[in-house]
Design an enzyme around this catalytic site. Structure first.
Site, PDB file in Angstrom:
ATOM      1  N   LEU A  20       0.284 -10.712  -0.788  1.00 34.05           N
ATOM      2  CA  LEU A  20       0.583 -11.098  -2.174  1.00 34.05           C
ATOM      3  C   LEU A  20       1.867 -11.902  -2.237  1.00 34.05           C
ATOM      4  CD1 LEU A  20      -0.060  -7.720  -4.010  1.00 34.05           C
ATOM      5  CD2 LEU A  20      -1.418  -9.791  -4.232  1.00 34.05           C
ATOM      6  N   GLY A  21       2.768 -11.605  -1.332  1.00 32.77           N
ATOM      7  CA  GLY A  21       4.038 -12.318  -1.389  1.00 32.77           C
ATOM      8  C   GLY A  21       4.945 -11.894  -0.271  1.00 32.77           C
ATOM      9  N   GLY A  67      12.406 -10.632  -0.458  1.00 31.88           N
ATOM     10  CA  GLY A  67      12.917  -9.373  -0.964  1.00 31.88           C
ATOM     11  C   GLY A  67      12.618  -8.260   0.019  1.00 31.88           C
ATOM     12  N   GLY A  87      10.613  -7.932   2.662  1.00 32.25           N
ATOM     13  CA  GLY A  87       9.410  -7.757   3.468  1.00 32.25           C
ATOM     14  C   GLY A  87       8.190  -8.365   2.822  1.00 32.25           C
ATOM     15  N   VAL A  95       4.439  -8.192   1.050  1.00 36.60           N
ATOM     16  CA  VAL A  95       3.704  -7.319   0.129  1.00 36.60           C
ATOM     17  C   VAL A  95       2.220  -7.628   0.242  1.00 36.60           C
ATOM     18  CG1 VAL A  95       3.494  -6.513  -2.237  1.00 36.60           C
ATOM     19  CG2 VAL A  95       5.653  -7.468  -1.457  1.00 36.60           C
ATOM     20  N   LYS A 114       4.233  -2.595   0.147  1.00 38.11           N
ATOM     21  CA  LYS A 114       5.329  -3.416   0.651  1.00 38.11           C
ATOM     22  C   LYS A 114       5.718  -2.916   2.031  1.00 38.11           C
ATOM     23  CE  LYS A 114       9.154  -5.706  -0.959  1.00 38.11           C
ATOM     24  NZ  LYS A 114       9.684  -6.188  -2.187  1.00 38.11           N
ATOM     25  N   ASP A 143      19.248  -5.924  -7.179  1.00 34.69           N
ATOM     26  CA  ASP A 143      18.618  -7.210  -6.868  1.00 34.69           C
ATOM     27  C   ASP A 143      17.720  -7.666  -8.020  1.00 34.69           C
ATOM     28  OD1 ASP A 143      18.218  -9.467  -5.364  1.00 34.69           O
ATOM     29  OD2 ASP A 143      16.773  -8.580  -3.983  1.00 34.69           O
TER      30      ASP A 143
END
Ligand SMILES: *[C@@H]1O[C@H](CO)[C@@H](O)[C@H](O)[C@H]1NC(C)=O
Ligand SMILES: *[C@@H]1O[C@H](CO)[C@@H](O)[C@H](O)[C@H]1NC(C)=O
Ligand SMILES: *[C@@H]1O[C@H](CO)[C@@H](O)[C@H](O)[C@H]1NC(C)=O
Ligand SMILES: *[C@@H]1O[C@H](CO)[C@@H](O)[C@H](O)[C@H]1NC(C)=O
Ligand SMILES: *[C@@H]1O[C@H](CO)[C@@H](O)[C@H](O)[C@H]1NC(C)=O
Ligand SMILES: *[C@@H]1O[C@H](CO)[C@@H](O)[C@H](O)[C@H]1NC(C)=O
Ligand SMILES: CC(=O)N[C@H]1CO[C@H](CO)[C@@H](O)[C@@H]1O
Length: 666
Positions: free
Chosen positions: A348-349, A352, A354, A356, A371, A469
């Site tokens: 998915l992405g 940040g 690691g 996901v 994640k 963050d």
């Protein structure tokens, strides 16, 4: 003599019964289930079919839902009503009046709504909660074979169904895209009792809907819709109500209900109804237009404090229940299976800390986001896992829920609720056709939801939780496009450096408070700084530090400051909005964003103040800022600026939204 009386009585009551058995008229001046009421509705369960979680309380109030998420409640008259003449098949006229109240879970934040419903079933099998209002589901929506007529009282704006706002009355025919809708002049979720009258004239083929907080029908209908209902309504139909809750939840109550075929239903007397427990009223109205004085701040402080105490109290109730199902340990095998072996296709992405992955849990088939974080220090990981037990208990509508974790060697897997609509930065920057531009009202709502999440982390939970963050890629959008803050607390994992004489600072460039480079210590004020950068970013549609911009526009805060000081703030707003925004909301957000971006941590507001500025909605309620330019002033940390520039010149190729970790001497 006695005998005659008896016979008379019997024939009278059977007359009454036969009149009733035609079921073309009924009245519920309350839904009392007690037998003390000697009239015809001696047992409510014989008169109304309840399903879902609908129930009648001792006071005779029918509650369709309470304020728990994703519920459905239905209540239908116990037998179907004849809507068409059996001789010639022509549609009858009908008329109904009912009194309801909607009490949201949080002031002005509830959902989804209530609908007067005419259907071919008393249970509406397969219907979904949330925006589907317990009426339809994703498959049958819009199908002409539904034979569904509903008048919705909807308190959430569902964009996919083209809802006009979050407080409207709509006529729905086989669909949840209303064929006609009007904004409600009364706040539907005020908790006050509201009466609705719905009349259909089959000769003129006109439907009229009235709405009032009184016992008398107003002269003019709120909504008039010329429509032939004969294709929708069958010979015999069930009449009743449906209500649902989603991520946003309300209690939906009915007090009384009259219905009449070929005539006019009697109005209800609102003064005869028992009163509900009052919804949480806001005291902030006191503040509007008041001068900023010490007294006002005191009142606001007290109001906020009592509000927070109230919230904490109510939050406890929820948490007791949720503790049982708190975050738990997943097996590695389970997560590997769920993500199909962490296949790239499920990615998915990234960023940040690691990667996901999307996953589907084997048993429940629930979608989750997994994640995968790797970390060199086993000790660090162990300490972090110890904290998950507490972090995982955080529950807030604007936080992404952590469902559980799994630790395997140097890998930590964190399992979160899946957010189908991805992250905010995608909407702000992707610019492709599949991710539509976010209109201003949604941007404003997202800003406010992140503020609510941070307020909860900082002040409303049992201890202070720093996010560390906050940034656009950590704000996810749920199916209703509400903002949800993710990744809370994770940055802490990276703060423990190997060398104790240096502190590691974790954050993202542009969101990093200047004092962080010096002190290395994250505080609530550094979270507030990052929030300020996010607010400006959302308004302007530009990253907090834009390496491609002109040098004087490099740092978004400075750019906004100059525009605001020159009275040209409109020019700083995202051009893609084409001027479609609410001036006073934008100005308010700009001021809050700048105040939070103050270089001196002590001058930044607390999240409690931020929430209050938004609640008041008055830009002039935000304290004045020191004169610009901020960056050139004494406040600015020189080494921070140097750091930013050197960072920019060396490693800006990979994009500016990655979390960075760097060491700083203390
Ligand atoms: C039904 O239709 C018939 C014929 O048109 C009419 O005579 C009768 O009055 C109607 N019944 C009702 C209840 O309207
Ligand atoms: C209405 O419901 C009845 C009973 O469930 C069913 O037999 C009938 O087919 C339904 N009619 C339509 C048009 O869906
Ligand atoms: C509408 O519903 C009917 C009955 O459930 C079904 O047979 C039909 O395929 C549906 N039509 C569409 C377009 O989905
Ligand atoms: C009501 O709206 C639906 C969906 O927009 C549409 O398909 C239907 O034709 C409309 N019905 C009437 C009677 O206008
Ligand atoms: C009815 O609504 C109006 C606003 O439209 C409000 O001013 C009035 O106080 C309400 N009355 C009651 C009895 O709630
Ligand atoms: C702008 O927003 C404010 C506060 O949310 C609201 O009171 C006002 O009605 C809005 N103005 C317009 C034109 O929508
Ligand atoms: C998967 C999903 O829920 N996507 C939704 C994201 O939000 C848009 C509205 O902008 C919806 O149309 C999508 O259905």
């Amino acid at each position: 003599m006695e005998k005659t009386f008896c016979i008379f009585f019997l024939s009278f009551s059977s007359l009454l019964l036969s009149a009733l058995s035609q079921h073309d008229e009924f009245q519920f001046s309350s839904f009392n289930s007690g037998s003390s009421n000697s009239n015809s509705n001696s047992n409510i369960n014989d008169k109304v079919i309840l399903s879902g979680i609908a129930e009648v309380d001792d006071g005779g109030i029918l509650r369709l839902t309470h304020d728990t998420r994703r519920l459905i409640g239905h209540a239908f008259y116990h037998v179907p009503i004849r809507f068409k003449n059996s001789t010639d098949g022509s549609l009858f006229s009908f008329s109904t009046a009912f009194a309801f109240a909607i009490v949201p879970a949080y002031p002005k934040l509830g959902g989804h709504g209530l609908a007067f419903t005419i259907a071919n079933s008393s249970s509406l099998p397969g219907a979904f909660p949330s925006e589907y209002l317990g009426l339809l589901n994703g498959k049958n929506i819009g199908n002409a074979s539904n034979h569904l007529f509903a008048v919705e009282l909807d308190t959430v704006q569902t964009f996919v169904f083209g809802d006009i706002n979050d407080n409207h009355v709509g006529v729905d025919l086989n669909n949840l895209v209303s064929n006609k809708s009007v904004a409600s002049p009364l706040d539907l979720q005020s908790g006050d009792t509201i009466q609705v009258w719905i009349d259909y004239d089959s000769a003129r083929k006109v439907l009229d809907v009235w709405l009032a907080n009184t016992s008398t029908k107003p002269a003019n209908p709120l909504l008039t819709y010329a429509v032939d209902l004969s294709p929708i309504l069958l010979n015999e139909m069930y009449v009743g109500f449906s209500a649902s809750t989603g991520l946003l939840a309300s209690s939906h109550y009915l007090f009384g209900w009259n219905f009449k075929m070929n005539g006019v239903a009697k109005s209800l007397d609102l003064s005869s109804f028992p009163s509900l427990p009052k919804p949480k009223k806001k005291n902030y109205a006191l503040l509007i237009a008041a001068p900023v004085s010490a007294l006002v701040f005191l009142i606001a402080g007290l109001a906020t404090a009592s509000y927070i105490i109230y919230k904490i109290k109510t939050a406890d109730v929820i948490e007791d229940w949720e503790l049982v199902t708190g975050p738990h340990r997943f097996s590695y095998k389970e997560l590997k299976y769920a993500t199909r072996g962490f296949r790239e296709k499920e990615l998915l992405g990234q960023g940040g800390f690691g990667k996901v992955f999307r996953g589907v849990l084997p048993v429940t088939k629930e979608e989750v986001a997994v994640k995968r974080v790797s970390h060199e220090s086993k000790q660090g990981l162990r300490e972090f896992v110890a904290e998950i037990a507490s972090i995982g208990r955080l529950r807030h509508r604007n936080l992404v829920r952590l469902q559980g974790w799994c630790r395997r060697r140097a890998n930590l897997l964190l399992v979160y609720d899946y957010m189908p609509n991805g992250s905010l930065d995608k909407y702000l920057y992707s610019g492709d056709a599949t991710t539509p531009l976010l209109p201003w009202p949604i941007r404003f709502r997202v800003i406010r939801s992140v503020a609510a999440a941070l307020l909860y982390l900082h002040e409303e939970w049992e201890n202070v939780v720093l996010h560390r963050d906050v940034k656009a890629s950590n704000v996810l959008l749920d199916g209703e496009l509400n903002g949800r803050l993710g990744d809370f607390g994770l940055a802490k994992l990276y703060e423990r450096g190997a060398n104790p004489s240096t502190t590691r600072v974790v954050g993202t460039l542009g969101y990093l408070a200047p004092e962080l480079t010096r002190t290395g210590k994250a505080t609530t004020a550094s979270d507030v700084f990052a929030f300020g950068a996010l607010v400006l970013e959302v308004i302007c549609g530009r990253r907090p530090i834009e390496p491609k911009a002109q040098p004087e526009e490099l740092v978004l805060v400075d750019f906004v400051w100059e525009k605001l000081a020159a009275g040209q703030w409109r020019e700083a707003v995202d051009h893609r909005l084409a001027g479609e925004f609410n001036d006073s909301e934008v100005e308010l957000a700009f001021r809050v964003g700048l105040l939070c971006s103050h270089p001196s941590p002590a001058a930044r507001p607390a999240m409690r103040d931020v929430a209050r500025f938004f609640d008041d909605g008055d830009p002039s309620g935000v304290p004045e800022l020191p004169s610009p330019p901020l960056a050139g002033g004494d406040f600015y940390e020189v080494e921070f600026e140097e750091f930013v520039h050197s960072y920019l010149s060396t490693s800006f190729e990979k994009g500016s939204s990655d979390t960075i970790v760097f060491s700083t001497a203390v």
